[in-house]
Enzyme design. Structure first.
Site, PDB file in Angstrom:
ATOM      1  N   ASN A 128       5.102  16.511  -2.144  1.00 26.22           N
ATOM      2  CA  ASN A 128       4.831  15.537  -3.210  1.00 26.22           C
ATOM      3  C   ASN A 128       3.386  15.096  -3.066  1.00 26.22           C
ATOM      4  O   ASN A 128       3.045  14.342  -2.157  1.00 26.22           O
ATOM      5  CB  ASN A 128       5.795  14.336  -3.049  1.00 26.22           C
ATOM      6  CG  ASN A 128       5.444  13.212  -4.003  1.00 26.22           C
ATOM      7  OD1 ASN A 128       4.692  13.396  -4.954  1.00 26.22           O
ATOM      8  ND2 ASN A 128       6.000  12.032  -3.747  1.00 26.22           N
ATOM      9  N   TRP A 129       2.551  15.596  -3.965  1.00 30.49           N
ATOM     10  CA  TRP A 129       1.116  15.324  -3.837  1.00 30.49           C
ATOM     11  C   TRP A 129       0.710  13.930  -4.304  1.00 30.49           C
ATOM     12  O   TRP A 129      -0.436  13.528  -4.137  1.00 30.49           O
ATOM     13  CB  TRP A 129       0.315  16.380  -4.616  1.00 30.49           C
ATOM     14  CG  TRP A 129       0.249  17.692  -3.933  1.00 30.49           C
ATOM     15  CD1 TRP A 129       0.758  18.030  -2.712  1.00 30.49           C
ATOM     16  CD2 TRP A 129      -0.378  18.880  -4.440  1.00 30.49           C
ATOM     17  NE1 TRP A 129       0.487  19.338  -2.416  1.00 30.49           N
ATOM     18  CE2 TRP A 129      -0.216  19.887  -3.470  1.00 30.49           C
ATOM     19  CE3 TRP A 129      -1.059  19.190  -5.622  1.00 30.49           C
ATOM     20  CZ2 TRP A 129      -0.712  21.174  -3.639  1.00 30.49           C
ATOM     21  CZ3 TRP A 129      -1.551  20.459  -5.798  1.00 30.49           C
ATOM     22  CH2 TRP A 129      -1.375  21.441  -4.813  1.00 30.49           C
ATOM     23  N   LYS A 130       1.631  13.220  -4.936  1.00 30.89           N
ATOM     24  CA  LYS A 130       1.309  11.869  -5.439  1.00 30.89           C
ATOM     25  C   LYS A 130       0.020  11.920  -6.271  1.00 30.89           C
ATOM     26  O   LYS A 130      -0.209  12.896  -6.965  1.00 30.89           O
ATOM     27  CB  LYS A 130       1.228  10.878  -4.279  1.00 30.89           C
ATOM     28  CG  LYS A 130       2.477  10.952  -3.401  1.00 30.89           C
ATOM     29  CD  LYS A 130       2.595   9.845  -2.408  1.00 30.89           C
ATOM     30  CE  LYS A 130       3.890  10.039  -1.621  1.00 30.89           C
ATOM     31  NZ  LYS A 130       4.190   8.929  -0.734  1.00 30.89           N
ATOM     32  N   HIS A 163      11.190   8.053  -7.736  1.00 28.15           N
ATOM     33  CA  HIS A 163      10.510   7.856  -6.449  1.00 28.15           C
ATOM     34  C   HIS A 163      10.282   6.349  -6.247  1.00 28.15           C
ATOM     35  O   HIS A 163      10.007   5.625  -7.197  1.00 28.15           O
ATOM     36  CB  HIS A 163       9.177   8.611  -6.445  1.00 28.15           C
ATOM     37  CG  HIS A 163       8.551   8.637  -5.083  1.00 28.15           C
ATOM     38  ND1 HIS A 163       7.874   7.552  -4.567  1.00 28.15           N
ATOM     39  CD2 HIS A 163       8.537   9.590  -4.120  1.00 28.15           C
ATOM     40  CE1 HIS A 163       7.462   7.856  -3.344  1.00 28.15           C
ATOM     41  NE2 HIS A 163       7.849   9.079  -3.046  1.00 28.15           N
ATOM     42  N   GLU A 173       7.897   4.680  -5.182  1.00 33.84           N
ATOM     43  CA  GLU A 173       6.619   4.143  -5.658  1.00 33.84           C
ATOM     44  C   GLU A 173       6.686   3.869  -7.155  1.00 33.84           C
ATOM     45  O   GLU A 173       6.072   2.936  -7.659  1.00 33.84           O
ATOM     46  CB  GLU A 173       5.479   5.120  -5.309  1.00 33.84           C
ATOM     47  CG  GLU A 173       5.164   5.046  -3.828  1.00 33.84           C
ATOM     48  CD  GLU A 173       4.617   6.330  -3.232  1.00 33.84           C
ATOM     49  OE1 GLU A 173       4.190   7.216  -3.989  1.00 33.84           O
ATOM     50  OE2 GLU A 173       4.633   6.442  -1.988  1.00 33.84           O
ATOM     51  N   GLU A 212      15.034   8.760   0.729  1.00 36.34           N
ATOM     52  CA  GLU A 212      13.752   8.325   1.279  1.00 36.34           C
ATOM     53  C   GLU A 212      13.778   6.826   1.537  1.00 36.34           C
ATOM     54  O   GLU A 212      13.605   6.031   0.608  1.00 36.34           O
ATOM     55  CB  GLU A 212      12.625   8.627   0.276  1.00 36.34           C
ATOM     56  CG  GLU A 212      12.427  10.095  -0.001  1.00 36.34           C
ATOM     57  CD  GLU A 212      11.008  10.363  -0.473  1.00 36.34           C
ATOM     58  OE1 GLU A 212      10.334  11.169   0.164  1.00 36.34           O
ATOM     59  OE2 GLU A 212      10.573   9.748  -1.459  1.00 36.34           O
ATOM     60  N   GLY A 268       4.971   6.973   3.964  1.00 40.02           N
ATOM     61  CA  GLY A 268       3.538   6.748   4.123  1.00 40.02           C
ATOM     62  C   GLY A 268       3.206   5.730   5.208  1.00 40.02           C
ATOM     63  O   GLY A 268       2.086   5.248   5.304  1.00 40.02           O
ATOM     64  N   SER A 288       7.446  10.207   6.014  1.00 41.35           N
ATOM     65  CA  SER A 288       6.666  10.550   7.210  1.00 41.35           C
ATOM     66  C   SER A 288       7.175  11.806   7.924  1.00 41.35           C
ATOM     67  O   SER A 288       7.186  11.876   9.158  1.00 41.35           O
ATOM     68  CB  SER A 288       6.619   9.360   8.183  1.00 41.35           C
ATOM     69  OG  SER A 288       6.036   8.247   7.547  1.00 41.35           O
ATOM     70  N   GLY A 308       5.148  13.996   1.707  1.00 43.05           N
ATOM     71  CA  GLY A 308       3.946  13.489   1.047  1.00 43.05           C
ATOM     72  C   GLY A 308       2.698  13.963   1.752  1.00 43.05           C
ATOM     73  O   GLY A 308       2.243  15.102   1.563  1.00 43.05           O
TER      74      GLY A 308
HETATM   75  P1  PGA Z   1       5.156  10.704   3.188  1.00 36.57           P
HETATM   76  O1  PGA Z   1       5.683  10.563   1.670  1.00 36.57           O
HETATM   77  O2  PGA Z   1       5.610  12.034   3.681  1.00 36.57           O
HETATM   78  O3  PGA Z   1       3.651  10.607   3.069  1.00 36.57           O
HETATM   79  O4  PGA Z   1       5.758   9.572   3.952  1.00 36.57           O
HETATM   80  C1  PGA Z   1       6.966  11.009   1.320  1.00 36.57           C
HETATM   81  C2  PGA Z   1       7.238  10.727  -0.136  1.00 36.57           C
HETATM   82  O5  PGA Z   1       6.818   9.688  -0.642  1.00 36.57           O
HETATM   83  O6  PGA Z   1       7.879  11.540  -0.824  1.00 36.57           O
END
Ligand code: PGA
Length: 247
Positions: free
Chosen positions: A9-11, A94, A96, A164, A170, A210, A231
């Site tokens: 997931n490149w966000k 997600h 976020e 998640e 993150g 993470s 991520g």
């Molecule tokens: P992260 O993000 O691996 O940087 O913790 C995971 C995600 O938000 O899908």
């Protein structure tokens, strides 16, 4: 036996040039037991589409969509528009997006339906906040997220679920393998009750938060953890390839 599914997931990272550079340095995995995907920002979707010519087994996806086919929704992108890029999947719900863009279980449900109608696989993200985790509400929160996201969706054969925990995204603070296993198992049991044992047995459930090269093997060796949503560790092609090479 269920396959493994690992999605990067490149966000909101990478412009077009950086996306092309990623694929120049990426190596496709040949393992038939592993499905690999990238969820990129909208502006990179045409780069993903071009990369598919070279990386034919990879799944390409978006990170969000609107549930209406078209209309006066400034700044939004419909599933019909996503189809222009021959996408395989789209992330939905997600944390976020739930936190910063007020996404609700109700709009998530509409997005799920819009994607399924266009034969794109929704990757439904669920997870609890730190406060919910600490007060023992994890399962209750996740069951509500699942039930409300899946209202009116009888077949989940085209759906992937990603567990998640919000507190692990993150933050560098990953959940233990035991927590990931317990919750993924509980998700499967909950969906067996609502959608039948067979659909639940076939459902791919990812852990996310993470995940990196050091911990991925222990997560994916848990019986109910079928993959990972990654991520930051998916941004560097060489590091991502290293993670994928375990499977
Ligand atoms: P992260 O993000 O691996 O940087 O913790 C995971 C995600 O938000 O899908």
């Amino acid at each position: 036996m269920r396959k493994k599914i690992i999605i990067g997931n490149w966000k909101m990272f990478k412009n077009g040039e950086q996306t092309n550079a990623f694929f120049e340095n990426f190596q496709e995995q040949t393992s038939t037991n592993l499905v690999v995907g990238i969820a990129a920002p909208y502006t990179n979707l045409h780069h993903l589409q071009s990369a598919k010519a070279k990386f034919s087994t990879m799944m390409m996806g978006a990170q969000n969509c609107h549930f209406e086919a078209q209309g006066a929704f400034t700044g939004e992108i419909s599933t019909e528009m996503l189809q222009d890029f021959n996408l395989d999947f789209c992330l939905v719900g997600h944390s976020e997006r739930r936190t910063y863009f007020n996404e609700t279980n109700e709009t998530i449900n509409l997005k799920m339906k819009a994607l399924l109608a266009k034969n794109m696989m929704p990757v439904l993200c669920v997870g609890e906040t730190l406060e919910e985790f600490e007060s023992g509400q994890t399962l209750a929160v996740i069951k509500t997220q699942l039930d409300e996201a899946l209202v009116g969706i009888e077949s989940i054969s085209q759906v992937v679920v990603a567990y998640e925990p919000v507190w692990a995204i993150g933050t560098g603070k990953s959940a233990s393998e035991a927590i990931a296993q317990d919750i993924c198992k509980a998700i499967r049991e909950h969906l067996a009750a609502s959608h039948g044992q067979q659909q639940a047995d076939e459902l791919l459930i990812q852990y996310g938060g993470s995940v990196n090269n050091d911990n991925i093997v222990s997560y994916l060796s848990q019986p109910d953890v079928d993959g990972a949503l990654i991520g930051s560790a998916s941004l560097d092609p060489l590091k991502f390839v290293e993670i994928l090479a375990h499977f």
